[in-house]
Design a protein around this motif. Structure first.
Motif, mmCIF file in Angstrom:
data_model
loop_
_atom_site.group_PDB
_atom_site.id
_atom_site.type_symbol
_atom_site.label_atom_id
_atom_site.label_comp_id
_atom_site.label_asym_id
_atom_site.label_seq_id
_atom_site.Cartn_x
_atom_site.Cartn_y
_atom_site.Cartn_z
ATOM 1 N N GLN A 157 0.830 -1.208 0.000
ATOM 2 C CA GLN A 157 0.000 0.000 0.000
ATOM 3 C C GLN A 157 0.864 1.257 0.000
ATOM 4 O O GLN A 157 0.550 2.224 -0.708
ATOM 5 N N GLU A 158 1.944 1.257 0.776
ATOM 6 C CA GLU A 158 2.835 2.423 0.812
ATOM 7 C C GLU A 158 3.501 2.626 -0.544
ATOM 8 O O GLU A 158 3.637 3.751 -1.019
ATOM 9 N N LYS A 159 3.905 1.537 -1.194
ATOM 10 C CA LYS A 159 4.517 1.636 -2.529
ATOM 11 C C LYS A 159 3.505 2.215 -3.524
ATOM 12 O O LYS A 159 3.852 3.034 -4.375
ATOM 13 N N GLN A 160 2.249 1.780 -3.396
ATOM 14 C CA GLN A 160 1.221 2.265 -4.309
ATOM 15 C C GLN A 160 0.959 3.758 -4.095
ATOM 16 O O GLN A 160 0.839 4.518 -5.046
ATOM 17 N N ARG A 161 0.905 4.179 -2.809
ATOM 18 C CA ARG A 161 0.709 5.604 -2.498
ATOM 19 C C ARG A 161 1.845 6.437 -3.081
ATOM 20 O O ARG A 161 1.643 7.491 -3.668
ATOM 21 N N ARG A 162 3.076 5.952 -2.925
ATOM 22 C CA ARG A 162 4.249 6.666 -3.423
ATOM 23 C C ARG A 162 4.192 6.764 -4.955
ATOM 24 O O ARG A 162 4.490 7.808 -5.537
ATOM 25 N N ALA A 163 3.818 5.648 -5.588
ATOM 26 C CA ALA A 163 3.716 5.638 -7.058
ATOM 27 C C ALA A 163 2.652 6.637 -7.515
ATOM 28 O O ALA A 163 2.845 7.342 -8.519
ATOM 29 N N ASP A 164 1.527 6.722 -6.792
ATOM 30 C CA ASP A 164 0.459 7.657 -7.143
ATOM 31 C C ASP A 164 0.947 9.103 -7.036
ATOM 32 O O ASP A 164 0.662 9.936 -7.898
ATOM 33 N N VAL A 165 1.700 9.409 -5.958
ATOM 34 C CA VAL A 165 2.237 10.762 -5.766
ATOM 35 C C VAL A 165 3.141 11.109 -6.942
ATOM 36 O O VAL A 165 3.050 12.197 -7.528
ATOM 37 N N LYS A 166 4.008 10.198 -7.322
ATOM 38 C CA LYS A 166 4.936 10.468 -8.427
ATOM 39 C C LYS A 166 4.185 10.616 -9.757
ATOM 40 O O LYS A 166 4.536 11.454 -10.582
ATOM 41 N N ARG A 167 3.151 9.781 -9.927
ATOM 42 C CA ARG A 167 2.376 9.858 -11.165
ATOM 43 C C ARG A 167 1.666 11.207 -11.270
ATOM 44 O O ARG A 167 1.613 11.824 -12.344
ATOM 45 N N LEU A 168 1.133 11.704 -10.153
ATOM 46 C CA LEU A 168 0.430 12.980 -10.159
ATOM 47 C C LEU A 168 1.360 14.170 -10.371
ATOM 48 O O LEU A 168 0.927 15.230 -10.794
ATOM 49 N N ARG A 169 2.630 13.999 -10.075
ATOM 50 C CA ARG A 169 3.617 15.083 -10.267
ATOM 51 C C ARG A 169 4.045 15.215 -11.722
ATOM 52 O O ARG A 169 4.585 16.243 -12.106
ATOM 53 N N ARG A 170 3.830 14.161 -12.498
ATOM 54 C CA ARG A 170 4.278 14.196 -13.903
ATOM 55 C C ARG A 170 3.470 15.191 -14.704
ATOM 56 O O ARG A 170 2.262 15.390 -14.439
ATOM 57 N N PRO A 171 4.094 15.803 -15.702
ATOM 58 C CA PRO A 171 3.307 16.713 -16.552
ATOM 59 C C PRO A 171 2.268 15.907 -17.343
ATOM 60 O O PRO A 171 2.489 14.729 -17.656
ATOM 61 N N PRO A 172 1.147 16.524 -17.689
ATOM 62 C CA PRO A 172 0.107 15.780 -18.439
ATOM 63 C C PRO A 172 0.615 15.363 -19.824
ATOM 64 O O PRO A 172 1.371 16.066 -20.477
#
Length: 136
Positions: free
Chosen positions: A119-134
């Motif tokens: 779950q922590e890995k998934q949360r971290r991946a989501d944070v990084k994904r949201l930081r990416r430019p569209p």
């Protein structure tokens, strides 16, 4: 003093007759007292000649600390106090050399800890994904 012994561990009692005590003059300044009296004490313990240790204990001590253990004390003005300090330090070194590390028992992570990690890995991946430019 010959009949006395010091408890090192639960299974080892070291007779005082096995510890050789040597005295000499302390180093450093000190005026008349230090120049006349032999207050420095060196305690020497020959591991091979000891009757208090089993062959296995002797091997362990020699492997960790060498065949001869030495401790020096010149902290105090009194030879008697330095003798006590030297013997204490020698016993502490012997105790440390006789100490057997406990065997590590490897354990497996619990199911709950594996799930928390995922779950922590998934949360971290989501944070990084949201930081990416569209994507365009």
């Amino acid at each position: 003093m010959d009949g006395e012994s010091i408890r090192v561990t639960r299974s080892v009692a070291l007779p005082l007759r096995e510890i050789e005590l040597r005295t000499s003059r302390s180093s450093g300044p000190g005026g008349q007292h230090a120049q006349k009296s032999e207050t420095r004490v060196e305690a020497v313990f020959d591991v091979d000649a000891s009757e208090a240790l089993t062959p296995a204990q002797k091997r362990r001590v020699i492997a960790k600390a060498g065949p001869v253990l030495r401790a020096v004390a010149q902290d105090e003005r009194s030879q008697l106090r330095n003798r006590e300090l030297a013997i204490e330090r020698l016993v502490a070194a012997l105790r440390a050399a006789l100490y057997v590390e406990r065997r590590r028992v490897p354990t497996k992570p619990t199911a709950a800890s594996r799930e928390r990690r995922r779950q922590e890995k998934q949360r971290r991946a989501d944070v990084k994904r949201l930081r990416r430019p569209p994507a365009e």
